[in-house]
Design a protein around this motif. Sequence first.
Motif, PDB file in Angstrom:
ATOM      1  N   GLY A  40     140.353  45.323   4.716  1.00  0.00           N
ATOM      2  CA  GLY A  40     140.275  46.786   4.715  1.00  0.00           C
ATOM      3  C   GLY A  40     141.215  47.400   5.728  1.00  0.00           C
ATOM      4  O   GLY A  40     141.927  48.367   5.436  1.00  0.00           O
ATOM      5  N   ALA A  41     141.244  46.814   6.919  1.00  0.00           N
ATOM      6  CA  ALA A  41     142.144  47.308   7.958  1.00  0.00           C
ATOM      7  C   ALA A  41     143.595  47.168   7.507  1.00  0.00           C
ATOM      8  O   ALA A  41     144.443  48.010   7.813  1.00  0.00           O
ATOM      9  CB  ALA A  41     141.908  46.550   9.254  1.00  0.00           C
ATOM     10  N   MET A  42     143.885  46.107   6.761  1.00  0.00           N
ATOM     11  CA  MET A  42     145.248  45.923   6.262  1.00  0.00           C
ATOM     12  C   MET A  42     145.614  47.021   5.270  1.00  0.00           C
ATOM     13  O   MET A  42     146.745  47.519   5.266  1.00  0.00           O
ATOM     14  CB  MET A  42     145.410  44.538   5.620  1.00  0.00           C
ATOM     15  CG  MET A  42     145.510  43.412   6.653  1.00  0.00           C
ATOM     16  SD  MET A  42     145.237  41.761   5.978  1.00  0.00           S
ATOM     17  CE  MET A  42     146.724  41.523   5.025  1.00  0.00           C
ATOM     18  N   GLY A 110     138.258  40.542  14.690  1.00  0.00           N
ATOM     19  CA  GLY A 110     139.142  40.911  15.796  1.00  0.00           C
ATOM     20  C   GLY A 110     140.454  41.469  15.279  1.00  0.00           C
ATOM     21  O   GLY A 110     140.931  42.518  15.736  1.00  0.00           O
ATOM     22  N   ILE A 111     141.029  40.787  14.290  1.00  0.00           N
ATOM     23  CA  ILE A 111     142.292  41.242  13.703  1.00  0.00           C
ATOM     24  C   ILE A 111     142.123  42.662  13.150  1.00  0.00           C
ATOM     25  O   ILE A 111     142.979  43.527  13.316  1.00  0.00           O
ATOM     26  CB  ILE A 111     142.744  40.281  12.580  1.00  0.00           C
ATOM     27  CG1 ILE A 111     143.126  38.921  13.169  1.00  0.00           C
ATOM     28  CG2 ILE A 111     143.919  40.868  11.809  1.00  0.00           C
ATOM     29  CD1 ILE A 111     143.378  37.845  12.125  1.00  0.00           C
ATOM     30  N   ALA A 112     140.977  42.910  12.507  1.00  0.00           N
ATOM     31  CA  ALA A 112     140.723  44.234  11.935  1.00  0.00           C
ATOM     32  C   ALA A 112     140.781  45.312  13.019  1.00  0.00           C
ATOM     33  O   ALA A 112     141.456  46.333  12.859  1.00  0.00           O
ATOM     34  CB  ALA A 112     139.364  44.253  11.235  1.00  0.00           C
ATOM     35  N   ALA A 233     139.806  52.195   5.025  1.00  0.00           N
ATOM     36  CA  ALA A 233     139.460  50.828   5.405  1.00  0.00           C
ATOM     37  C   ALA A 233     138.164  50.376   4.737  1.00  0.00           C
ATOM     38  O   ALA A 233     137.979  49.192   4.448  1.00  0.00           O
ATOM     39  CB  ALA A 233     139.345  50.708   6.920  1.00  0.00           C
ATOM     40  N   THR A 234     137.284  51.331   4.473  1.00  0.00           N
ATOM     41  CA  THR A 234     136.013  50.933   3.869  1.00  0.00           C
ATOM     42  C   THR A 234     136.101  50.871   2.347  1.00  0.00           C
ATOM     43  O   THR A 234     135.314  50.185   1.710  1.00  0.00           O
ATOM     44  CB  THR A 234     134.881  51.905   4.255  1.00  0.00           C
ATOM     45  OG1 THR A 234     135.319  53.222   3.936  1.00  0.00           O
ATOM     46  CG2 THR A 234     134.584  51.823   5.736  1.00  0.00           C
ATOM     47  N   VAL A 235     137.083  51.582   1.802  1.00  0.00           N
ATOM     48  CA  VAL A 235     137.249  51.518   0.345  1.00  0.00           C
ATOM     49  C   VAL A 235     137.486  50.076  -0.075  1.00  0.00           C
ATOM     50  O   VAL A 235     136.991  49.611  -1.088  1.00  0.00           O
ATOM     51  CB  VAL A 235     138.421  52.403  -0.117  1.00  0.00           C
ATOM     52  CG1 VAL A 235     138.633  52.245  -1.610  1.00  0.00           C
ATOM     53  CG2 VAL A 235     138.149  53.858   0.212  1.00  0.00           C
ATOM     54  N   LEU A 240     134.434  43.529  -1.967  1.00  0.00           N
ATOM     55  CA  LEU A 240     133.441  42.541  -1.539  1.00  0.00           C
ATOM     56  C   LEU A 240     132.483  42.131  -2.657  1.00  0.00           C
ATOM     57  O   LEU A 240     132.353  40.946  -2.977  1.00  0.00           O
ATOM     58  CB  LEU A 240     132.670  43.143  -0.362  1.00  0.00           C
ATOM     59  CG  LEU A 240     132.070  42.196   0.639  1.00  0.00           C
ATOM     60  CD1 LEU A 240     133.171  41.498   1.417  1.00  0.00           C
ATOM     61  CD2 LEU A 240     131.186  42.983   1.610  1.00  0.00           C
ATOM     62  N   PRO A 241     131.799  43.120  -3.283  1.00  0.00           N
ATOM     63  CA  PRO A 241     130.933  42.741  -4.390  1.00  0.00           C
ATOM     64  C   PRO A 241     131.702  42.047  -5.506  1.00  0.00           C
ATOM     65  O   PRO A 241     131.159  41.187  -6.196  1.00  0.00           O
ATOM     66  CB  PRO A 241     130.351  44.066  -4.882  1.00  0.00           C
ATOM     67  CG  PRO A 241     130.925  45.130  -4.055  1.00  0.00           C
ATOM     68  CD  PRO A 241     131.694  44.552  -2.947  1.00  0.00           C
ATOM     69  N   VAL A 242     132.964  42.422  -5.661  1.00  0.00           N
ATOM     70  CA  VAL A 242     133.750  41.805  -6.733  1.00  0.00           C
ATOM     71  C   VAL A 242     133.904  40.305  -6.500  1.00  0.00           C
ATOM     72  O   VAL A 242     133.728  39.509  -7.411  1.00  0.00           O
ATOM     73  CB  VAL A 242     135.147  42.459  -6.834  1.00  0.00           C
ATOM     74  CG1 VAL A 242     135.998  41.734  -7.858  1.00  0.00           C
ATOM     75  CG2 VAL A 242     135.020  43.921  -7.181  1.00  0.00           C
ATOM     76  N   VAL A 243     134.192  39.921  -5.257  1.00  0.00           N
ATOM     77  CA  VAL A 243     134.380  38.484  -5.022  1.00  0.00           C
ATOM     78  C   VAL A 243     133.057  37.737  -5.060  1.00  0.00           C
ATOM     79  O   VAL A 243     133.015  36.554  -5.400  1.00  0.00           O
ATOM     80  CB  VAL A 243     135.127  38.178  -3.710  1.00  0.00           C
ATOM     81  CG1 VAL A 243     136.567  38.592  -3.820  1.00  0.00           C
ATOM     82  CG2 VAL A 243     134.476  38.826  -2.516  1.00  0.00           C
ATOM     83  N   ILE A 244     131.975  38.435  -4.730  1.00  0.00           N
ATOM     84  CA  ILE A 244     130.673  37.771  -4.841  1.00  0.00           C
ATOM     85  C   ILE A 244     130.367  37.511  -6.312  1.00  0.00           C
ATOM     86  O   ILE A 244     129.903  36.458  -6.705  1.00  0.00           O
ATOM     87  CB  ILE A 244     129.564  38.621  -4.195  1.00  0.00           C
ATOM     88  CG1 ILE A 244     129.800  38.644  -2.676  1.00  0.00           C
ATOM     89  CG2 ILE A 244     128.186  38.070  -4.517  1.00  0.00           C
ATOM     90  CD1 ILE A 244     128.922  39.620  -1.935  1.00  0.00           C
ATOM     91  N   LEU A 245     130.704  38.497  -7.132  1.00  0.00           N
ATOM     92  CA  LEU A 245     130.486  38.367  -8.572  1.00  0.00           C
ATOM     93  C   LEU A 245     131.407  37.324  -9.185  1.00  0.00           C
ATOM     94  O   LEU A 245     130.984  36.451  -9.940  1.00  0.00           O
ATOM     95  CB  LEU A 245     130.735  39.728  -9.232  1.00  0.00           C
ATOM     96  CG  LEU A 245     130.427  39.843 -10.707  1.00  0.00           C
ATOM     97  CD1 LEU A 245     128.930  39.770 -10.905  1.00  0.00           C
ATOM     98  CD2 LEU A 245     130.949  41.167 -11.246  1.00  0.00           C
TER      99      LEU A 245
END
Lengths: 309, 260
Positions: A40-42, A110-112, A233-235, A240-245
């Motif tokens: 997200g930070a990226m 930390g990187i974020a 960053a939060t968008v 996240l849910p996509v990779v869980i799915l």
Amino acid sequence: MGFFIETLIGGLMAGMLYSLVALGFVLIFKASGVFNFAQGAMVLFAALAMARFSAWIPEWLGIDSRLLANGIAFILSAALMCVVAWLIERLVLRHLVNQDGATLLMATLGIAYVLEGIGSSIFGSDIYRIDVGMPKEPVMILEGSIEGGLLINKEDFVAALVAALLVGTLWLFFQKTSTGRALRAVADDHQAAQSIGIPLNRIWVIVWCVAGLVALVAGIIWGSKLGVQFSLATVALRGLPVVILGGLTSIPGAIIGGLIIGVGEKLSEVYLGPLIGGGIEIWFAYQLALVFLLFRPQGLFGEKIIDRV
Amino acid sequence: MGREFGEVILDLQSVSLAFGGVKALTDISFNVREHEIRAIIGPNGAGKSSMLNVINGVYRPQQGEIILRGQHFTRMNPYKAARAGISRTFQNIALFKGMSVIDNLMTGRNLKIRSNLLQQAFWWGPARREELAHRAKVEEVIDFLEIQHIRKTPVGRLPYGLQKRVDLGRALAMEPSILLLDEPMAGMNVEEKQDMCRFILDVNDQFGTTIVLIEHDMGVVMDVSDRVVVLDYGRKIGDGVPDEVRANPEVVSAYLGASH
Ligand SMILES: Nc1ncnc2c1ncn2[C@@H]1O[C@H](COP(=O)(O)OP(=O)(O)O)[C@@H](O)[C@H]1O
Ligand SMILES: [Mg+2]
């Protein structure tokens, strides 16, 4: 019927973007075995760079052309993301080889923070615009074949097209080039890959570069829609849910997972919204992910997660 | 056997390796000569795999040195070893399971690839020609190992014996000067073992590759190897040509004492 198809297409188009962001997660997870909380930070950092460069370049170079300025800004931002990738490998990953997952996870947190900090001190922390000339007005298609035609949002359409093109290009790169093959090898088995002379460090830099590029494209698309601001960053957490799915280890999983969530969100909003109240779009993906975590934690396409002995 | 061998190409000196309290290797020294087939034998848990892992730098010994063609290494790593011409197979096959046989073998060419990322990304002429040249080399290996019929199959779908063969193929695609084989015939039936034996001998004979071989089947070991190192509980208890080793009382008792 026309309305259903419209909703479906809207969902697919939104889903394509989720796929793109999810792809960033999956690539890094496959290659370096870490869940990258800095994704997200990226996205934010890349969008900031794009927004500011495209504003600065006409001043610096005295260019009038919007297109040229945007083009140069894009190349600069992409190069910057590669520098970031290189620094992350040099300063962080290299020193954490063979550490456990929790350590790596903390490292990406930390990187974020560092990225967000550096981003706002270089580029400022106001709300910026990205104007890459995305068409804003909706367009009517298939008026002949479907009664009432289909109303398509042009901006979403272009965004989905770009995302699909990028995903396709990456797929070709992975399948058809020797570097792509090396990437797949590292994703399959670090130890064996090293033993046949594939340098892990170089592969990590490349993968983080690709993830940076993906973040840049997602940042531009969302940034031009929503404005470049901290919430970008939060968008990315929508990935996240996509990779869980889809499963953390599966590239097709990321793509299909993104589409399912995009479509699910829109259809549930439209058809379930009136029954149980609106706002489903916000939490739908997370609920679906939760169900998967409970009943199929490896996702639709992921490998069973087994601790190495 | 009376075969003549070259100089010492690989020399291990006083190597000791421990995992926590477990001493996997204790003060082991032995050498490997150019073009020979050098076997490492010993009961289960004797430290054979650990020995190979030390040679190509997967494990880093607490003590000792590896001298490769006169160059001293105290800190070997798998990438350095590969660059120095060492390739290997793993006891638990470590192929890239999602990839086809031919792609697995192509990864073995990685160190020889000269074109850069950009040239590959744009499918640049020289990069494409290079790819074709490597592909031709890989096809030679495929012919050599008689696996033409499965070249497009994802390796995860192959039966165990064939996976072992592909594992050897990937190592051969590197055109190594030293080949480390960790139980290449384990779990194979008699026919598959015979094939594998033949491939190992042919590699050694046709390409002059030096081979370090771990094998359980004593018959096979005595047949194919030029010299044998025997390990037991992480110590070296024998070293010499097969006949010497067979006559060594310590070796005999280690093997009679162990469950074999
Ligand atoms: N990665 C490891 N971690 C801890 N112990 C290990 C590891 N690898 C090997 N060992 C131990 O070292 C000893 C030798 O093992 P190994 O080299 O695999 O024997 P062999 O290949 O002769 O059967 C065994 O006691 C084994 O448990
Ligand atoms: Mg072993």
